[in-house]
Every structure is written in C-alpha cells, then in structure tokens.
Design a protein around this motif. Structure first.
Motif, short mmCIF file in Angstrom:
data_model
loop_
_atom_site.label_atom_id
_atom_site.label_comp_id
_atom_site.label_asym_id
_atom_site.label_seq_id
_atom_site.Cartn_x
_atom_site.Cartn_y
_atom_site.Cartn_z
N THR A 96 120.04 -8.04 109.71
CA THR A 96 119.06 -7.42 108.82
C THR A 96 118.43 -6.22 109.51
OG1 THR A 96 117.10 -8.63 109.61
CG2 THR A 96 118.54 -9.76 108.02
N LYS A 97 117.66 -5.45 108.76
CA LYS A 97 116.96 -4.31 109.34
C LYS A 97 115.94 -4.74 110.39
CE LYS A 97 117.42 -1.20 105.36
NZ LYS A 97 116.69 -0.41 104.34
N VAL A 186 119.03 -14.92 119.08
CA VAL A 186 117.99 -14.53 120.04
C VAL A 186 118.57 -13.62 121.12
CG1 VAL A 186 116.38 -15.39 121.78
CG2 VAL A 186 116.65 -16.63 119.62
N ILE A 187 119.72 -14.00 121.64
CA ILE A 187 120.34 -13.22 122.71
C ILE A 187 120.77 -11.84 122.22
CG2 ILE A 187 122.39 -13.10 124.20
CD1 ILE A 187 122.09 -16.12 124.60
N VAL A 188 121.34 -11.77 121.02
CA VAL A 188 121.73 -10.48 120.46
C VAL A 188 120.50 -9.58 120.29
CG1 VAL A 188 122.71 -9.29 118.46
CG2 VAL A 188 123.79 -11.36 119.34
N ASN A 189 119.40 -10.15 119.82
CA ASN A 189 118.17 -9.36 119.67
C ASN A 189 117.65 -8.88 121.02
OD1 ASN A 189 117.86 -9.44 116.84
ND2 ASN A 189 117.04 -11.52 116.94
N LEU A 190 117.71 -9.73 122.03
CA LEU A 190 117.30 -9.32 123.38
C LEU A 190 118.15 -8.17 123.89
CD1 LEU A 190 116.69 -12.80 125.06
CD2 LEU A 190 114.95 -11.08 124.56
#
Length: 206
Positions: A96-97, A186-190
């Motif tokens: 998502t954005k 979570v890891i991708v966002n980090l």
C-alpha cells in the motif's frame, strides 16, 4: 537428507539451494519448466527436475514459489508429495501507499497450504532475505520454524541450521505462522525505511 526446492529457480529458492549445497546436503531444484530447472541446476552444481519429479524421493520439500502460486502448486503436487513434510516459506503481503502490510486473511498461507496436501506442513525462514542468503557468507541471523508435527519440524530445523550462522529456533505450532508471515512485512518496511538488509537475532534464548 534429500531436499526438494519447489520453485528453486527463483531468487529465494536458488539461495536456499546454494546454502544447502555448500553444507553437503543432497538438493534438487524444481521448476514447472524442465529447461529452467536444468539451467539453474547447472549454475548451482545441483540436480534439476520438474517440480513433480523433484519432490519424489525427497525427505523434505521446500515450497519456495511466490505466495500467489503457493496454494495451487501445493494442490497440484499433492499426490506426488504424499507424506513428505512441506516447508512453506512464502508470505502473503499487501503493498500500500502507507507501507507493506500482512494479508487480511484470518489464516496464514501455511495453514491454508496444509489444506492442500496430506503431509505435515511447516512454516519458516520468513525473516531471511534471498539477498542475505545468497551472499558470500551465511547471514548472521536466527531462523524460525513452526509446525505441529515434531518429526517434520526437526527436519525443517535441521535445514534452517544449514542456512545461517545464527540459530534455528522452534517458534511453536503451525498457528504461529500467522506471526512469522507478518514479520516479513515488518522487515520489508524496515529495509525500505532505513535502506538496509534487516535480519533478526533473538536475545535471552540459550
């Protein structure tokens, strides 16, 4: 132990196959396309086969296809897999954005894969990235595996132990796959936020 990596021509599957090869594990990479499997196998120095042939005679099947193909692939291979344990490594994510989010489904992808096969299903390796696994050195990270069948889980933990220089940790029953798959988001966002290659080490566990 003989390991079949279904979807072994993709980045994650190739990285897993390479680490297992280096650890002296008997590994076969599978693909829907025999020529792709053969080409990847030559590069990696392992055996290559169609997915259906790869799972025959294996002690453990690593289902390394993309999340959107995992259920169909597992169902198609049901008879060929038989009672051979299956390790699900994919995470169903929403992009998502505002960031990457876990699936809205109440059940994990691994739990739904369990409906498609007769064998015990494990879930694991969700915190490990293909880029880290495929590097010159094994990643200094812990790896997590969950599942309900003790013997199958022992095989999956043995496999996970070959992939990192950290620890292979038992993360509980298959229901824990919901948390492990969400951990990928979570890891991708980090990684996006800090432009890094995040991994996980657990403290306080002997």
């Amino acid at each position: 132990m003989r390991v079949a990596v279904v979807g072994g021509t993709g980045p994650f599957g190739r990285a897993v196959a390479m680490r297992l090869r280096d650890a002296g594990v008997d590994v076969v990479v599978g693909s829907r396309d025999l020529e792709r499997a053969a080409a990847a196998a030559r590069e990696l120095g392992v055996e290559g086969a169609t997915n259906a042939d790869a799972v025959g005679g294996a002690d453990l099947v690593v289902l390394a296809v993309n999340a959107d193909a995992a259920l169909e692939t597992a169902g198609d291979l049901r008879l060929r897999i038989g009672a051979t344990p299956v390790l699900s490594v994919a995470s169903e994510l929403r992009f998502t954005k505002g960031g990457v989010l876990p699936s809205l489904d109440a059940r994990s992808l691994a739990e739904r894969i369990q409906d498609e096969v007769d064998a015990p299903v494990l879930a694991g390796l969700h915190s490990l990235a293909a880029s880290s696994l495929g590097g010159e050195q094994a990643p200094d990270e812990d790896a997590f595996v969950c599942g309900d069948d003790a013997d199958a889980k022992a095989l999956a933990l043995e496999l996970a132990d070959h992939l990192t220089s950290g620890r292979a940790l038992d993360a509980g029953p298959l229901a824990s796959a919901r948390a492990l798959e969400g951990l990928t988001a979570v890891i991708v966002n980090l990684n996006k936020r800090y432009r890094g290659h995040a991994g996980i080490r657990v403290t306080g566990v002997g």
